[in-house]
Design an enzyme around this catalytic site. Structure first.
Site, PDB file in Angstrom:
ATOM      1  N   SER A  19       0.833  -1.201   0.000  1.00  0.00           N
ATOM      2  CA  SER A  19       0.000   0.000   0.000  1.00  0.00           C
ATOM      3  C   SER A  19       0.872   1.257   0.000  1.00  0.00           C
ATOM      4  CB  SER A  19      -0.890   0.003   1.244  1.00  0.00           C
ATOM      5  OG  SER A  19      -1.634   1.197   1.300  1.00  0.00           O
ATOM      6  N   SER A  44      -3.927   3.497   1.172  1.00  0.00           N
ATOM      7  CA  SER A  44      -4.899   3.483   2.273  1.00  0.00           C
ATOM      8  C   SER A  44      -5.990   4.527   2.093  1.00  0.00           C
ATOM      9  CB  SER A  44      -4.180   3.719   3.605  1.00  0.00           C
ATOM     10  OG  SER A  44      -3.339   2.633   3.931  1.00  0.00           O
ATOM     11  N   LEU A  71      -0.886  10.043   4.748  1.00  0.00           N
ATOM     12  CA  LEU A  71      -2.171   9.388   4.476  1.00  0.00           C
ATOM     13  C   LEU A  71      -3.161  10.255   3.681  1.00  0.00           C
ATOM     14  CD1 LEU A  71      -2.749   7.620   7.925  1.00  0.00           C
ATOM     15  CD2 LEU A  71      -2.097   6.529   5.763  1.00  0.00           C
ATOM     16  N   ASN A 123      -4.902  -0.759   8.087  1.00  0.00           N
ATOM     17  CA  ASN A 123      -3.605  -0.136   8.358  1.00  0.00           C
ATOM     18  C   ASN A 123      -3.607   0.368   9.796  1.00  0.00           C
ATOM     19  OD1 ASN A 123      -1.315   1.397   8.524  1.00  0.00           O
ATOM     20  ND2 ASN A 123      -1.768   2.705   6.763  1.00  0.00           N
ATOM     21  N   CYS A 126       0.650   2.992  10.565  1.00  0.00           N
ATOM     22  CA  CYS A 126       1.329   4.111   9.913  1.00  0.00           C
ATOM     23  C   CYS A 126       1.955   5.040  10.960  1.00  0.00           C
ATOM     24  CB  CYS A 126       0.355   4.894   9.046  1.00  0.00           C
ATOM     25  SG  CYS A 126       1.127   6.331   8.249  1.00  0.00           S
ATOM     26  N   LYS A 161      -2.359  -5.092   9.069  1.00  0.00           N
ATOM     27  CA  LYS A 161      -0.992  -4.664   8.772  1.00  0.00           C
ATOM     28  C   LYS A 161      -0.358  -4.055  10.017  1.00  0.00           C
ATOM     29  CE  LYS A 161       1.858  -2.176   5.431  1.00  0.00           C
ATOM     30  NZ  LYS A 161       1.874  -1.388   4.179  1.00  0.00           N
ATOM     31  N   ASN A 188       4.872  -2.403   8.221  1.00  0.00           N
ATOM     32  CA  ASN A 188       4.791  -1.054   7.676  1.00  0.00           C
ATOM     33  C   ASN A 188       6.182  -0.420   7.807  1.00  0.00           C
ATOM     34  OD1 ASN A 188       3.890   1.573   6.873  1.00  0.00           O
ATOM     35  ND2 ASN A 188       1.868   1.103   7.718  1.00  0.00           N
ATOM     36  N   GLY A 240       8.972  -5.465   3.539  1.00  0.00           N
ATOM     37  CA  GLY A 240       9.968  -4.571   4.119  1.00  0.00           C
ATOM     38  C   GLY A 240      11.362  -4.826   3.577  1.00  0.00           C
ATOM     39  N   SER A 263       9.183   0.074  -1.871  1.00  0.00           N
ATOM     40  CA  SER A 263      10.329   0.899  -2.258  1.00  0.00           C
ATOM     41  C   SER A 263      11.121   0.279  -3.409  1.00  0.00           C
ATOM     42  CB  SER A 263      11.256   1.105  -1.058  1.00  0.00           C
ATOM     43  OG  SER A 263      10.589   1.793  -0.020  1.00  0.00           O
TER      44      SER A 263
END
Length: 316
Positions: A19, A44, A71, A123, A126, A161, A188, A240, A263
């Site tokens: 996400s 999200s 967000l 989520n 965050c 998550k 996350n 991750g 990423s």
């Protein structure tokens, strides 16, 4: 390894778009799926329109990134065109949602469930907002309450998550499982952290602090997945710092059923999913293994004395 089953849904491979990366609309999600991703995740969705933080929001640190996007969302009930486009899709979608309270999570979850996603991901992790997210992911009672409440109002599998900031992420995962979660997604972004411009004497990000992602957090993510695997029997999406097929192997060996990337798109492009899938299948073939052979393998090392990991798990 093609066409695997996850929580009753067919996926073309075990790779997941995290996400927050390329998940803003149906067209982009379709493009990511065609680029080789097995399951795509919406950015999200929150209870009300939200702009997010001012720029700068993302900095590439070389071995990873720090971000505080904040967000941003149009709000769950201001997405008619996107919901219609997603209703006509021919690929699986995981809808990530957030809220500032249990009641907000429930309101968003109930509406989103009716739009027909394949999964809903809450989520609760965050680190980049003052009033949302991680509050629920570091407290066992809060994690149970929001998971249990959302589970009661949706008609699709529920994924929780989690944040690596939890003092004991295995315990948080277990209470989510007890509350009805069908799977866990971990992790996350890590942190929050901070980068300071020493000439300007000020934090670089507009929000000052932000979550860390990319290769620098992979050891943290692998440890979290390892701990969660020992605590629960439901499937885990390991996420991750994964950017290569060997990274994915490591995550599977920690206990992941699926492996997510975010990423990695920054470092290897949108075709990273196809690249990693090929690297993964090549590694498995070279070692004469299947994906099932290596899930949780690090809990039962070939010559090690530790054989206390769970031997049976729920079928994904």
């Amino acid at each position: 390894m093609d066409n695997i089953t996850f929580l009753g849904k067919q996926l073309k491979n075990p790779l997941v778009l995290a996400s927050g990366i390329l998940g803003n609309n149906a067209k982009i999600l379709e493009r990511v799926h065609k680029a080789g991703c097995g399951l795509v995740t919406l950015k999200s969705i929150g209870p009300a329109p939200r702009d997010g933080h001012r720029n700068p929001t993302v900095i590439d640190l070389g071995g990873g990134m720090i971000n505080a996007v904040g967000l941003p969302t149009p709000g769950y009930d201001h997405m008619d065109a996107e919901w219609q486009a997603l209703a006509d899709r021919d690929f699986p979608v995981n809808a990530s949602i957030y809220g500032g309270s249990v009641a907000e999570f429930v309101k968003v979850a109930q509406f989103v469930s009716d739009q027909g996603p394949d999964f809903i991901e809450i989520n609760i992790s965050c680190p980049n907002s003052d009033h949302h997210g991680m509050l629920f992911g570091v407290d066992e009672k809060a994690a149970f309450a929001v998971t249990n409440a959302v589970k009661k109002v949706i008609s699709v599998p529920l994924i929780a998550k989690l944040t690596p900031a939890a003092p004991d992420i295995g315990k948080i995962a277990k209470v989510c499982e007890d509350a009805g979660a069908d799977a866990i997604c971990a992790i996350n972004t890590a942190g929050p952290g901070m980068v300071i411009d020493i000439e300007a004497r000020t934090p670089v990000l507009a929000f000052k602090k932000g979550g860390l992602s990319g290769p620098m957090i992979k050891p943290v993510a692998v440890r979290c997945v390892y701990d969660i695997y020992r605590a629960v029997s439901i499937p885990i999406i390991g996420l991750g710092g994964v950017t290569t097929g060997e990274d994915a192997v490591e995550m599977f060996m920690a206990g992941a059923t699926l492996v997510g990337m975010g990423s990695a798109v920054r470092y290897r492009g949108i075709h990273v999913f196809d690249l990693v899938y090929r690297e993964l299948t090549d590694w498995l073939a070279a070692h004469h293994f299947t994906r099932d052979d290596i899930i949780g393998a690090a809990h039962n090392p070939i010559a090690g004395p530790d054989s206390t990991a769970k031997k049976s798990r729920k079928t994904p």
